[in-house]
Design a protein around this motif. Structure first.
Motif, PDB file in Angstrom:
ATOM      1  N   SER A  49      -0.756  -1.337  -2.917  1.00  0.00           N
ATOM      2  CA  SER A  49      -0.359  -1.519  -1.521  1.00  0.00           C
ATOM      3  C   SER A  49       1.146  -1.284  -1.354  1.00  0.00           C
ATOM      4  O   SER A  49       1.579  -0.613  -0.404  1.00  0.00           O
ATOM      5  N   ARG A  50       1.954  -1.806  -2.284  1.00  0.00           N
ATOM      6  CA  ARG A  50       3.403  -1.586  -2.211  1.00  0.00           C
ATOM      7  C   ARG A  50       3.724  -0.095  -2.326  1.00  0.00           C
ATOM      8  O   ARG A  50       4.583   0.415  -1.608  1.00  0.00           O
ATOM      9  N   ALA A  51       3.031   0.593  -3.226  1.00  0.00           N
ATOM     10  CA  ALA A  51       3.293   2.026  -3.395  1.00  0.00           C
ATOM     11  C   ALA A  51       2.920   2.781  -2.125  1.00  0.00           C
ATOM     12  O   ALA A  51       3.662   3.673  -1.682  1.00  0.00           O
ATOM     13  N   MET A  52       1.804   2.438  -1.522  1.00  0.00           N
ATOM     14  CA  MET A  52       1.363   3.144  -0.319  1.00  0.00           C
ATOM     15  C   MET A  52       2.247   2.828   0.885  1.00  0.00           C
ATOM     16  O   MET A  52       2.326   3.623   1.816  1.00  0.00           O
ATOM     17  N   PRO A  57       7.980  11.138   1.603  1.00  0.00           N
ATOM     18  CA  PRO A  57       6.657  11.642   1.232  1.00  0.00           C
ATOM     19  C   PRO A  57       6.150  10.973  -0.045  1.00  0.00           C
ATOM     20  O   PRO A  57       6.923  10.540  -0.877  1.00  0.00           O
ATOM     21  N   HIS A  58       4.845  10.890  -0.155  1.00  0.00           N
ATOM     22  CA  HIS A  58       4.237  10.280  -1.329  1.00  0.00           C
ATOM     23  C   HIS A  58       3.941  11.366  -2.359  1.00  0.00           C
ATOM     24  O   HIS A  58       2.801  11.740  -2.590  1.00  0.00           O
ATOM     25  N   ASP A  59       5.003  11.856  -2.960  1.00  0.00           N
ATOM     26  CA  ASP A  59       4.877  12.859  -4.014  1.00  0.00           C
ATOM     27  C   ASP A  59       5.983  12.641  -5.037  1.00  0.00           C
ATOM     28  O   ASP A  59       6.756  11.685  -4.946  1.00  0.00           O
ATOM     29  N   THR A  60       6.079  13.545  -5.989  1.00  0.00           N
ATOM     30  CA  THR A  60       7.006  13.340  -7.111  1.00  0.00           C
ATOM     31  C   THR A  60       8.467  13.506  -6.732  1.00  0.00           C
ATOM     32  O   THR A  60       9.344  13.167  -7.534  1.00  0.00           O
ATOM     33  N   ILE A  64      11.350   6.493  -5.136  1.00  0.00           N
ATOM     34  CA  ILE A  64      10.884   5.137  -4.813  1.00  0.00           C
ATOM     35  C   ILE A  64       9.363   5.074  -4.955  1.00  0.00           C
ATOM     36  O   ILE A  64       8.820   4.175  -5.607  1.00  0.00           O
ATOM     37  N   PHE A  65       8.681   6.050  -4.358  1.00  0.00           N
ATOM     38  CA  PHE A  65       7.221   6.081  -4.467  1.00  0.00           C
ATOM     39  C   PHE A  65       6.794   6.224  -5.926  1.00  0.00           C
ATOM     40  O   PHE A  65       5.871   5.536  -6.379  1.00  0.00           O
ATOM     41  N   ALA A  67       8.315   5.283  -8.678  1.00  0.00           N
ATOM     42  CA  ALA A  67       8.514   4.023  -9.401  1.00  0.00           C
ATOM     43  C   ALA A  67       7.433   3.002  -9.034  1.00  0.00           C
ATOM     44  O   ALA A  67       6.880   2.327  -9.916  1.00  0.00           O
ATOM     45  N   LEU A  68       7.125   2.915  -7.746  1.00  0.00           N
ATOM     46  CA  LEU A  68       6.100   1.962  -7.315  1.00  0.00           C
ATOM     47  C   LEU A  68       4.714   2.374  -7.801  1.00  0.00           C
ATOM     48  O   LEU A  68       3.901   1.525  -8.204  1.00  0.00           O
ATOM     49  N   PHE A  69       4.441   3.674  -7.799  1.00  0.00           N
ATOM     50  CA  PHE A  69       3.134   4.131  -8.264  1.00  0.00           C
ATOM     51  C   PHE A  69       2.999   3.951  -9.774  1.00  0.00           C
ATOM     52  O   PHE A  69       1.920   3.604 -10.271  1.00  0.00           O
ATOM     53  N   GLU A  70       4.075   4.162 -10.523  1.00  0.00           N
ATOM     54  CA  GLU A  70       4.038   3.921 -11.966  1.00  0.00           C
ATOM     55  C   GLU A  70       3.792   2.441 -12.268  1.00  0.00           C
ATOM     56  O   GLU A  70       3.064   2.112 -13.207  1.00  0.00           O
TER      57      GLU A  70
END
Length: 101
Positions: A49-52, A57-60, A64-65, A67-70
């Motif tokens: 949820s934090r990552a989303m 944009p939600h890409d590489t 920030i995204f 780090a949160l997705f990792e």
């Protein structure tokens, strides 16, 4: 000359050995592992949820995204490990659910 004989060894009393967990111990362990799975599932859901919720944009290209997705991926691996431990305990010999059938 006197001879002493050693007494015959007595058989051990029937019951669970120290190496075999009792039904109660197994049930407690299963419940502990279920709780660990629930907690890991909640942590993985929260980190996703934090990552989303990170700004796009939600890409590489978005550090920030990434780090949160990792962090979510690490939480997810913890969840999978907890699920594997629970499955192994459920399939282990001595599991009351597997006895008698």
């Amino acid at each position: 000359m006197m001879h002493f004989g050693f007494p015959e060894p007595r058989p051990l009393p029937a019951g669970p050995s120290q190496d075999t967990p009792s039904r109660e111990q197994h049930t407690v362990e299963i419940e502990r592992l279920r709780r660990a799975v629930r907690e890991a599932k909640q942590a993985a859901a929260e980190s996703l949820s934090r990552a989303m919720e990170a700004p796009g944009p939600h890409d590489t290209t978005n550090t920030i995204f990434v780090a949160l997705f990792e962090a979510h991926c690490r939480d997810r691996e913890v969840l999978f490990a907890a699920m594997r431990r629970l499955d192994a305990a459920r399939e282990a010999p001595g599991n009351p659910a597997h006895e008698g059938g």
